[in-house]
Scaffold this active site. Structure first.
Site, PDB file in Angstrom:
ATOM      1  N   ALA A 258      33.036 -13.127 -62.712  1.00 31.36           N
ATOM      2  CA  ALA A 258      32.738 -14.281 -61.865  1.00 31.36           C
ATOM      3  C   ALA A 258      33.202 -15.600 -62.464  1.00 31.36           C
ATOM      4  CB  ALA A 258      31.233 -14.332 -61.581  1.00 31.36           C
TER       5      ALA A 258
ATOM      6  N   PHE B 276      27.048 -15.490 -61.599  1.00 36.70           N
ATOM      7  CA  PHE B 276      25.758 -14.850 -61.361  1.00 36.70           C
ATOM      8  C   PHE B 276      24.779 -14.990 -62.516  1.00 36.70           C
ATOM      9  CE2 PHE B 276      28.765 -12.766 -58.593  1.00 36.70           C
ATOM     10  CZ  PHE B 276      28.075 -12.660 -57.400  1.00 36.70           C
ATOM     11  N   ARG B 277      25.253 -14.811 -63.749  1.00 34.99           N
ATOM     12  CA  ARG B 277      24.328 -14.632 -64.854  1.00 34.99           C
ATOM     13  C   ARG B 277      24.298 -15.771 -65.871  1.00 34.99           C
ATOM     14  NH1 ARG B 277      22.445  -9.458 -64.557  1.00 34.99           N
ATOM     15  NH2 ARG B 277      23.623  -8.111 -63.132  1.00 34.99           N
TER      16      ARG B 277
ATOM     17  N   GLN C  14      35.891  -7.870 -61.177  1.00 34.76           N
ATOM     18  CA  GLN C  14      34.571  -7.641 -60.602  1.00 34.76           C
ATOM     19  C   GLN C  14      34.346  -8.533 -59.387  1.00 34.76           C
ATOM     20  OE1 GLN C  14      33.023  -8.262 -64.806  1.00 34.76           O
ATOM     21  NE2 GLN C  14      31.395  -6.994 -63.974  1.00 34.76           N
TER      22      GLN C  14
ATOM     23  N   HIS D 270      34.380  -3.926 -57.533  1.00 32.68           N
ATOM     24  CA  HIS D 270      33.138  -4.159 -56.784  1.00 32.68           C
ATOM     25  C   HIS D 270      33.393  -4.416 -55.310  1.00 32.68           C
ATOM     26  CE1 HIS D 270      30.777  -5.354 -60.670  1.00 32.68           C
ATOM     27  NE2 HIS D 270      30.899  -4.046 -60.513  1.00 32.68           N
TER      28      HIS D 270
ATOM     29  N   CYS E 207      31.379  -0.412 -30.829  1.00 30.76           N
ATOM     30  CA  CYS E 207      30.505   0.674 -30.392  1.00 30.76           C
ATOM     31  C   CYS E 207      29.031   0.277 -30.443  1.00 30.76           C
ATOM     32  CB  CYS E 207      30.730   1.927 -31.247  1.00 30.76           C
ATOM     33  SG  CYS E 207      29.981   1.859 -32.899  1.00 30.76           S
TER      34      CYS E 207
END
Length: 247
Positions: A28, A39-40, A110, A128, A158
């Site tokens: 990221a 994210f971290r 990722q 990912h 559908c």
């Protein structure tokens, strides 16, 4: 270029020059320069208080998608999809190097944002998945991002619910993509790792398949791979890649 950075860079550039098969393994942190949150890190998505009353990390699980599809998609459209984002200097440096050196470099990412491809990279393995494509959970029909509305729960012709081709927690990675990534790393003679905490499996274990030569690590925070790296850069990843891959 002088100083400690210059010395490390000079050594790493020699490794790039001599390498026949290079793999860039990124996370990221590669896309933060394009305005997309990681994210971290300390200010990353998983460390921000969720406005939905559920941790954002939990909302990216298969179970949450199935049980709370409406809320999942509200979060998803607000946070995970960035059609306006543009490739930054990190993406461009990798793409420019590939354009000048076909088949010498592969990218294992990722990230799900597709910015490597937007920059022009061809040999990209999105372990990912991607926000660029979707499939119907009932009939399997495929859709691209530009074929569906970017709000609410997208539905198939559908009537079935569409799911993004993103690997959520509790879901397996695509076996073919993962195997391709493993083989890229296994047969590389230079591994460049950047913008990733290396905490998420099985991607965190990909460097274990590498035994061919040097490892260059570009990350602002320490990782388990620091002990194995031949050169470590804490500087901006876009600047480092631009300097490192410049010919």
């Amino acid at each position: 270029m002088n100083g400690v950075y210059g010395a490390r860079l000079a050594a790493a550039k020699e490794w790039v020059k001599k390498a026949k098969r290079i793999v860039f393994l990124g996370g990221a942190g590669v896309s933060t320069g394009s305005g997309i949150s990681d994210f971290r890190s300390e200010k990353g998505l998983y460390n921000i208080r969720s406005k939905y009353g559920v941790p954002y990390e939990q909302m990216l699980s298969h179970a949450y998608f199935k049980q709370h599809t409406d809320t999942f998609y509200r979060f998803y459209w607000e946070t995970m999809v960035h059609p306006e984002a543009k490739p930054n200097s990190a993406h461009k440096a990798l793409a420019d190097f590939e354009a000048k050196n076909p088949y010498r470099i592969s990218i294992v990412t990722q990230n799900i944002d597709g910015l490597h491809q937007k920059a022009g990279s061809k040999r990209v393995y999105e372990v990912h998945g991607t926000v660029a494509s979707y499939h119907c959970l009932d009939c399997g029909k495929a859709y691209s991002l530009d074929q569906i509305p970017h709000h609410g729960v997208p539905l198939c012709s559908c009537g079935g619910v569409l799911k993004p081709d993103v690997v959520l927690y509790e879901e397996p990675l695509d076996e073919e993509t993962l195997l391709s990534a493993v083989n890229c790393v296994r047969f590389a003679d230079l591994l460049i790792v950047g913008g990733t905490s290396l905490r998420v499996q099985p991607v965190a274990s990909l460097p274990d398949y590498f035994s061919g030569g040097r490892i260059v690590l570009i990350n602002q925070e320490p990782t388990y791979l620091d002990a194995r790296a031949d050169a470590i850069f804490r500087e901006d990843i876009g600047q480092v890649l631009s300097d490192l891959l410049e010919e």
